[in-house]
Design a protein around this motif. Structure first.
Motif, short mmCIF file in Angstrom:
data_model
loop_
_atom_site.label_atom_id
_atom_site.label_comp_id
_atom_site.label_asym_id
_atom_site.label_seq_id
_atom_site.Cartn_x
_atom_site.Cartn_y
_atom_site.Cartn_z
N PRO A 127 9.59 7.00 0.60
CA PRO A 127 10.68 7.26 -0.35
C PRO A 127 11.57 6.05 -0.63
O PRO A 127 12.32 6.06 -1.61
CB PRO A 127 11.48 8.38 0.35
N GLU A 128 11.49 5.02 0.21
CA GLU A 128 12.28 3.81 0.01
C GLU A 128 11.58 2.78 -0.88
O GLU A 128 12.16 1.73 -1.19
CB GLU A 128 12.58 3.15 1.37
N LEU A 129 10.34 3.08 -1.29
CA LEU A 129 9.51 2.09 -1.95
C LEU A 129 9.19 2.46 -3.39
O LEU A 129 9.18 3.64 -3.76
CB LEU A 129 8.19 1.92 -1.18
N ASP A 130 8.87 1.43 -4.18
CA ASP A 130 8.38 1.62 -5.55
C ASP A 130 6.89 1.36 -5.64
O ASP A 130 6.23 1.88 -6.55
CB ASP A 130 9.13 0.68 -6.51
N THR A 131 6.36 0.54 -4.75
CA THR A 131 4.95 0.16 -4.76
C THR A 131 4.45 0.00 -3.33
O THR A 131 5.20 -0.47 -2.46
CB THR A 131 4.74 -1.19 -5.50
N VAL A 132 3.21 0.37 -3.09
CA VAL A 132 2.51 0.04 -1.85
C VAL A 132 1.32 -0.83 -2.23
O VAL A 132 0.54 -0.48 -3.12
CB VAL A 132 2.03 1.29 -1.09
N LEU A 133 1.18 -1.98 -1.56
CA LEU A 133 0.08 -2.89 -1.80
C LEU A 133 -0.88 -2.83 -0.61
O LEU A 133 -0.50 -3.17 0.52
CB LEU A 133 0.59 -4.33 -1.98
N TRP A 169 3.71 3.27 -7.20
CA TRP A 169 2.50 2.58 -7.65
C TRP A 169 1.67 2.19 -6.44
O TRP A 169 2.21 1.80 -5.40
CB TRP A 169 2.85 1.32 -8.44
N LEU A 170 0.35 2.28 -6.58
CA LEU A 170 -0.58 1.88 -5.52
C LEU A 170 -1.37 0.67 -5.99
O LEU A 170 -2.22 0.76 -6.88
CB LEU A 170 -1.50 3.04 -5.14
N GLY A 188 -7.99 5.69 -5.99
CA GLY A 188 -6.60 6.05 -6.25
C GLY A 188 -5.67 4.92 -6.60
O GLY A 188 -4.48 5.14 -6.84
N ALA A 189 -6.15 3.68 -6.64
CA ALA A 189 -5.29 2.56 -7.02
C ALA A 189 -5.00 2.60 -8.51
O ALA A 189 -5.84 3.05 -9.31
CB ALA A 189 -5.94 1.24 -6.65
#
Length: 221
Positions: A127-133, A169-170, A188-189
């Motif tokens: 919940p603290e993030l906008d994107t996971v890389l 975003w993934l 799923g990316a």
């Protein structure tokens, strides 16, 4: 949001970065690999060069900080003009605080994971993030072959994102090419970093278009 293609300039001509970015007008973002020769065994850009690049292009910049102390250094890349800053959770000492600092500055907060780092221990951070890389090679050098072993992690990360509302975003980075992008999209990316595939092409912008089309087809198939 749809599919986004984010060329990495790690494989571009460093002496002419403004011109190199001008060759990819169809890109959604420009991926700037920042390496300090400590967290990874390579040395690339710093804030001064990133600031110069931000003045040379209207394409938004995403700084991928492969550095030892992102907690202390990240805000310099916000000040340099980046619209998204990616930190490695393996290096961040206070990832929640760092993500909140980035968001409060008006930029996207992105958390990166090396290939061997599982996503599950960091579910509460989503919940603290906008994107996971999700890195699909070991960070440090461009041109490495794609690691298929990362595909299950991409699927698990997508499932966790959906559980938390699906607004994150993934992103995947490493070995992304016409031969691998469809597998990542199916897993799923939705944001794809491509360096060698774009800048080794005769027409880099046409490759951006081609990669986007392949990913979109894989998602709709």
């Amino acid at each position: 949001m749809g599919i986004q293609i984010t060329p990495s300039i790690l494989n571009a001509d460093f002496a002419h970065l403004g011109e190199e970015v001008a060759r990819i007008p169809g890109a959604d973002w420009v991926h700037v690999d920042v390496m300090d020769n400590h967290f990874v065994p390579n040395l690339t850009f710093g804030p001064t060069m990133v600031e110069a690049l931000s003045r040379a292009t209207s394409v938004p910049l995403d700084a991928h900080l492969m550095i030892e102390d992102p907690d202390r250094e990240a805000m310099a890349y916000v000040e340099a003009g980046c619209r998204s800053v990616t930190f490695h959770v393996e290096a961040a000492k206070a990832p929640v605080r760092l993500a909140r600092q980035l968001r409060s500055a008006g930029v996207r907060a992105s958390m990166a994971l090396k290939p061997a780092t599982p996503i599950e221990p960091y579910e509460d951070l989503l919940p603290e993030l906008d994107t996971v890389l999700v890195m699909t090679v070991e960070p440090g050098f461009g041109g490495q072959p794609f690691l298929d072993l990362c595909l299950p992690k991409i699927r698990r990360t997508r499932a966790l994102i959906e559980r938390h509302g699906g607004q994150i975003w993934l992103q995947v980075d490493g070995g992304i090419s016409p031969q691998t992008i469809e597998r990542c999209a199916e897993a799923g990316a939705d944001v794809f970093v491509a360096g060698s595939a774009v800048y080794s092409a005769e027409n880099p912008d046409a490759m951006v278009t081609h990669l986007r089309a392949l990913a979109e087809a894989a998602c709709s198939g």
